[in-house]
Write a protein that holds these residues in place. Structure first.
Motif, mmCIF file in Angstrom:
data_model
loop_
_atom_site.group_PDB
_atom_site.id
_atom_site.type_symbol
_atom_site.label_atom_id
_atom_site.label_comp_id
_atom_site.label_asym_id
_atom_site.label_seq_id
_atom_site.Cartn_x
_atom_site.Cartn_y
_atom_site.Cartn_z
ATOM 1 N N UNK A 114 0.838 -1.192 0.000
ATOM 2 C CA UNK A 114 0.000 0.000 0.000
ATOM 3 C C UNK A 114 0.876 1.245 0.000
ATOM 4 N N UNK A 115 0.299 2.358 -0.425
ATOM 5 C CA UNK A 115 1.037 3.621 -0.454
ATOM 6 C C UNK A 115 0.989 4.349 0.879
ATOM 7 N N UNK A 116 0.075 3.942 1.746
ATOM 8 C CA UNK A 116 -0.092 4.627 3.034
ATOM 9 C C UNK A 116 -0.740 3.678 4.029
ATOM 10 N N UNK A 117 -0.569 3.979 5.294
ATOM 11 C CA UNK A 117 -1.341 3.300 6.335
ATOM 12 C C UNK A 117 -2.288 4.323 6.944
ATOM 13 N N UNK A 118 -3.410 3.849 7.394
ATOM 14 C CA UNK A 118 -4.373 4.757 8.006
ATOM 15 C C UNK A 118 -3.923 5.203 9.386
ATOM 16 N N UNK A 119 -3.195 4.330 10.083
ATOM 17 C CA UNK A 119 -2.714 4.657 11.422
ATOM 18 C C UNK A 119 -1.324 4.070 11.602
ATOM 19 N N UNK A 120 -0.364 4.922 11.988
ATOM 20 C CA UNK A 120 0.999 4.471 12.272
ATOM 21 C C UNK A 120 1.242 4.705 13.758
ATOM 22 N N UNK A 133 11.816 14.717 18.784
ATOM 23 C CA UNK A 133 12.325 14.102 17.556
ATOM 24 C C UNK A 133 11.338 13.079 17.011
ATOM 25 N N UNK A 134 10.804 12.263 17.904
ATOM 26 C CA UNK A 134 9.850 11.232 17.496
ATOM 27 C C UNK A 134 8.602 11.840 16.876
ATOM 28 N N UNK A 135 8.022 12.815 17.553
ATOM 29 C CA UNK A 135 6.775 13.385 17.060
ATOM 30 C C UNK A 135 6.990 14.176 15.778
ATOM 31 N N UNK A 136 8.137 14.807 15.639
ATOM 32 C CA UNK A 136 8.441 15.520 14.402
ATOM 33 C C UNK A 136 8.529 14.556 13.223
ATOM 34 N N UNK A 137 9.145 13.384 13.452
ATOM 35 C CA UNK A 137 9.237 12.385 12.385
ATOM 36 C C UNK A 137 7.854 11.863 12.006
ATOM 37 N N UNK A 138 7.027 11.597 13.003
ATOM 38 C CA UNK A 138 5.664 11.148 12.718
ATOM 39 C C UNK A 138 4.896 12.222 11.943
ATOM 40 N N UNK A 139 5.082 13.475 12.332
ATOM 41 C CA UNK A 139 4.400 14.565 11.637
ATOM 42 C C UNK A 139 4.808 14.620 10.168
ATOM 43 N N UNK A 140 6.087 14.412 9.904
ATOM 44 C CA UNK A 140 6.554 14.446 8.521
ATOM 45 C C UNK A 140 5.932 13.313 7.706
ATOM 46 N N UNK A 141 5.717 12.157 8.328
ATOM 47 C CA UNK A 141 5.073 11.051 7.609
ATOM 48 C C UNK A 141 3.634 11.391 7.257
ATOM 49 N N UNK A 142 2.942 12.033 8.184
ATOM 50 C CA UNK A 142 1.559 12.443 7.913
ATOM 51 C C UNK A 142 1.533 13.476 6.795
ATOM 52 N N UNK A 143 2.399 14.464 6.879
ATOM 53 C CA UNK A 143 2.426 15.515 5.863
ATOM 54 C C UNK A 143 2.841 14.974 4.498
ATOM 55 N N UNK A 144 3.614 13.887 4.493
ATOM 56 C CA UNK A 144 4.033 13.256 3.239
ATOM 57 C C UNK A 144 2.979 12.311 2.685
ATOM 58 N N UNK A 145 1.926 12.061 3.434
ATOM 59 C CA UNK A 145 0.859 11.181 2.975
ATOM 60 C C UNK A 145 1.124 9.711 3.193
ATOM 61 N N UNK A 146 2.159 9.366 3.962
ATOM 62 C CA UNK A 146 2.442 7.952 4.213
ATOM 63 C C UNK A 146 1.611 7.390 5.360
ATOM 64 N N UNK A 147 1.076 8.253 6.196
ATOM 65 C CA UNK A 147 0.181 7.850 7.285
ATOM 66 C C UNK A 147 -0.876 8.931 7.420
ATOM 67 N N UNK A 148 -2.108 8.517 7.685
ATOM 68 C CA UNK A 148 -3.178 9.497 7.857
ATOM 69 C C UNK A 148 -3.284 9.981 9.299
ATOM 70 N N UNK A 149 -3.067 9.073 10.229
ATOM 71 C CA UNK A 149 -3.160 9.392 11.654
ATOM 72 C C UNK A 149 -1.997 8.711 12.370
ATOM 73 N N UNK A 150 -1.725 9.166 13.584
ATOM 74 C CA UNK A 150 -0.709 8.517 14.394
ATOM 75 C C UNK A 150 -1.308 8.093 15.731
#
Length: 340
Positions: A114-120, A133-150
């Protein structure tokens, strides 16, 4: 099947979700695993939970193949990051550093097809990496469209509050907590649940039948049934062993007439019990046979009367674990399933 919002987010998920922690890529052959996923889909389950560490990445691969051909928009696929997904001498192959998160998501997406997960989800809290650092990385994944929610798994109330505050600053939705929760294991009730209710975070709970103990198949004074989780030397036995005490098993057997009065099996009663908590968005079930899926899904939409809930409490009270300090402490070890 019935559906609930994941916390106060707009994401709607099936109130019973399918997880493949101890089964796919390990306990059952892929043909059987695929049959279980098909049974889940046929029963109306749209939410599927896995992790890169399960069976050393094989669980994600099996789930990805089993869901191939399904309309992606009709599914909610969740996975997690923290532990080494495979044995490696590398020093950055675990935890919630930016490096590990960024590398892990790409591997999970490839295996899941899949191109994305709904929840990471952060599979555990990382005490060695700055939370920023952790939350910034998660935020970048959401903004990149790889995850919709964390989301997070087995975090304490304080850790959840700190993570939620940072996520809010970064404009990303931290919407879920995935803790262990059952009628026997209630450590989230005192602190985690009130905090999550305040913040709009929903629980996706694992092991609602206490690794099978609440099905009533383990009897006091008797050997565990052949082929049961208590006899699984690949990891299942270690998790279920703490419940295989005669005082626990005796009281679990006392629930049988209550289940019969309610017209439920013991497993259905256990799953329905966790779903009575309004902060629970979904209960994760697993299966080694398709018929187990059909049985557990029958708990969807069941509403237990207050009197029945009180009787369950009265029976189990002496053996229930409620200490909030145990949050995350009964989780698998860091090398869980990697060598399998």
């Amino acid at each position: 099947m019935e559906f609930r919002h994941l916390g106060r987010s707009g994401l709607v998920i099936s109130e019973i979700s399918y997880g493949n922690w101890l089964t796919h890529g390990s306990q059952v052959e892929e043909e059987t695993a695929t049959s279980c996923v098909r049974a889940a889909l046929d029963a109306g389950i749209t939410t599927f939970d896995t992790a890169d560490v399960y069976a050393g990445t094989r669980a994600e691969e099996v789930l990805g193949r089993a869901l191939k051909g399904e309309r992606r928009e009709d599914l909610e696929i969740f996975t997690k990051v923290f532990w080494p997904a495979q044995p490696s001498p590398g020093r950055n192959n675990r935890g919630l550093s930016r490096k590990h998160i960024m590398e892990s998501i790409d591997g999970s997406l490839r295996r899941l097809g899949t191109d994305y997960v709904d929840l990471y989800q952060a599979h555990r809290f990382d005490h060695s990496t700055p939370l920023e650092e952790t939350m910034s990385a998660f935020a970048d994944l959401v903004h990149a469209g790889k995850a919709h929610y964390i989301g997070v798994s087995e975090w304490t109330a304080d850790q959840i509050r700190r993570g939620w505050a940072l996520a809010r600053e970064l404009n990303v939705p931290l919407v879920s907590s995935q803790p262990q929760y059952s009628a026997l294991w209630r450590v989230i009730e005192a602190e985690v649940v009130p905090t999550c209710e305040e913040l709009g975070i929903g629980q996706i709970v694992w092991s609602p039948i206490a690794q099978g103990v609440l099905t009533g198949k383990y009897l006091p004074g008797q050997e565990a049934p052949a082929g049961s989780r208590a006899t699984d030397d690949k990891g299942g036995a270690g998790m279920v062993s703490r419940w295989l005490r005669d005082d626990v098993l005796t009281r679990v057997q006392q629930l049988r007439p209550l289940a019969e009065e309610a017209g439920l099996t013991m497993a259905q009663l256990a799953v329905a019990w966790v779903l009575q908590n309004p902060n629970v968005s979904s209960a994760i079930i697993g299966a080694s046979r398709p018929e187990q899926v059909a049985e557990n899904v029958a708990a969807a939409g069941v509403r237990l009367e207050a009197e029945l809930m009180a009787r369950i409490d009265e029976i189990l009270d002496p053996v229930v674990e409620r200490d909030p300090s145990h949050t995350g402490k009964q989780a698998p070890p860091a090398n869980w399933r990697v060598a399998s």
